[in-house]
Design an enzyme around this catalytic site. Sequence first.
Site, PDB file in Angstrom:
ATOM      1  N   HIS A 136       0.839  -1.205   0.000  1.00 21.77           N
ATOM      2  CA  HIS A 136       0.000   0.000   0.000  1.00 21.77           C
ATOM      3  C   HIS A 136       0.872   1.253   0.000  1.00 21.77           C
ATOM      4  O   HIS A 136       0.649   2.175  -0.803  1.00 21.77           O
ATOM      5  CB  HIS A 136      -0.901  -0.036   1.249  1.00 21.77           C
ATOM      6  CG  HIS A 136      -1.740   1.177   1.472  1.00 21.77           C
ATOM      7  ND1 HIS A 136      -3.104   1.199   1.261  1.00 21.77           N
ATOM      8  CD2 HIS A 136      -1.415   2.420   1.903  1.00 21.77           C
ATOM      9  CE1 HIS A 136      -3.569   2.388   1.560  1.00 21.77           C
ATOM     10  NE2 HIS A 136      -2.562   3.162   1.953  1.00 21.77           N
ATOM     11  N   GLU A 137       1.867   1.278   0.885  1.00 25.43           N
ATOM     12  CA  GLU A 137       2.736   2.465   0.979  1.00 25.43           C
ATOM     13  C   GLU A 137       3.644   2.596  -0.237  1.00 25.43           C
ATOM     14  O   GLU A 137       3.910   3.710  -0.715  1.00 25.43           O
ATOM     15  CB  GLU A 137       3.552   2.417   2.270  1.00 25.43           C
ATOM     16  CG  GLU A 137       2.728   2.409   3.545  1.00 25.43           C
ATOM     17  CD  GLU A 137       1.744   3.574   3.643  1.00 25.43           C
ATOM     18  OE1 GLU A 137       2.002   4.640   3.040  1.00 25.43           O
ATOM     19  OE2 GLU A 137       0.707   3.409   4.308  1.00 25.43           O
ATOM     20  N   HIS A 140       1.701   4.250  -2.863  1.00 27.32           N
ATOM     21  CA  HIS A 140       1.661   5.707  -2.691  1.00 27.32           C
ATOM     22  C   HIS A 140       2.897   6.361  -3.302  1.00 27.32           C
ATOM     23  O   HIS A 140       2.802   7.372  -4.013  1.00 27.32           O
ATOM     24  CB  HIS A 140       1.593   6.060  -1.203  1.00 27.32           C
ATOM     25  CG  HIS A 140       0.223   6.036  -0.613  1.00 27.32           C
ATOM     26  ND1 HIS A 140      -0.879   6.595  -1.231  1.00 27.32           N
ATOM     27  CD2 HIS A 140      -0.238   5.541   0.572  1.00 27.32           C
ATOM     28  CE1 HIS A 140      -1.945   6.439  -0.460  1.00 27.32           C
ATOM     29  NE2 HIS A 140      -1.586   5.798   0.628  1.00 27.32           N
ATOM     30  N   GLU A 187      -6.166   6.786  -1.418  1.00 27.31           N
ATOM     31  CA  GLU A 187      -6.108   5.660  -0.486  1.00 27.31           C
ATOM     32  C   GLU A 187      -6.707   4.402  -1.109  1.00 27.31           C
ATOM     33  O   GLU A 187      -6.211   3.296  -0.894  1.00 27.31           O
ATOM     34  CB  GLU A 187      -6.837   6.009   0.814  1.00 27.31           C
ATOM     35  CG  GLU A 187      -6.112   7.012   1.691  1.00 27.31           C
ATOM     36  CD  GLU A 187      -4.736   6.526   2.115  1.00 27.31           C
ATOM     37  OE1 GLU A 187      -4.574   5.319   2.382  1.00 27.31           O
ATOM     38  OE2 GLU A 187      -3.809   7.350   2.166  1.00 27.31           O
TER      39      GLU A 187
END
Length: 353
Positions: A136-137, A140, A187
């Site tokens: 997930h990060e 980003h 997100e």
Amino acid sequence: MTDEANQPVRRRVTLTGISSRAWEHPADRGALTALRELRGFDDVVKAFFGMWNERGFRLQFLAGAIRVDHRQYPRVYQRFTEAATTLDVVELPELYVSQDPIINGSAIGLDKPFIVITTGAVERLDDDELRAMLGHEIGHVRSGHAVYKTIMMILTRWAANLSWLPVGAIALRAIIAAMFEWWRKAELSADRAGLLAGQDPAASTRLLMKLAGGGDLSQIDTAAFLEQAAEYESGGDLRDSIQKIGMTAWSTHPVPVARASELRKWVDSGAYAEILGGDYPRRDSDGDASVSEDVKAAANSYRETFSNSQDPLVGLLRKLGDGAADLAGSAARGARGWMNDASRRGRQDDDQG
């Protein structure tokens, strides 16, 4: 030995050359493509916010957190490299573990973004959940969210400092509100990146369950959690709809049940399976991305969400819109009928004259 050690190793598909466009939500991608199209935008932003000491911010974590590598938090580092390998990321951003009992993570920075996760995440997430969170990060960072989210952080601080200036504060708050909406969609994009990194939908759902209710899932049921998501989206009345707007308008993240629901919809749409099957945009074609097509896709996404939403307030707005359209149609038909009648009467008068 732990249960995790006894489990068979899950084979993950390496997504060679995958572009971040593969996982970006249409509303997120539309905004990002437009920003990327503005040549020099990032350089201007970085110069404008040069007063923000990024080096000093990084030094805070260097001094007060643990930098992860093969010697420090080796389990975390191994999951980190696995997530990066699956997403075909060669150069790993710096990763830190910061003391905090809450499960959380963030991607920070303008020039050289880095990732921070909490001790709560390290202690409460199993390997598959941790891999999804780290993916997930990484998502980003790969999408460029870290740059714009850092700008968001700075603007938010400015808004607080300029609250005594009515005009300036109102304009700044409008910009921030729009960026909050983008951030929430970003997100959802990163949740998809996390799923692609781990390639375990159950683990991604468990991660969101733990974000909602802590680390112990022994008394929590996945189906019941998804039922919560359905009730949140469609249950209640107009009062609940207004409450939800108040809950989310100034929030950076969609609520966990909504994130779980959106991720499930993405999987059910077939997009996830297509990517695992090799059907996804490549990084070497990013330069060919069309701003107009991405903006159109973003508009279609919002339109589809509006059309399919079960929220009572959205349903009322749809009915009002349909009623206004019916009224306008009736008025137009009436006007045409009146004009046709008047025209016939005029011809009859001419014939009689």
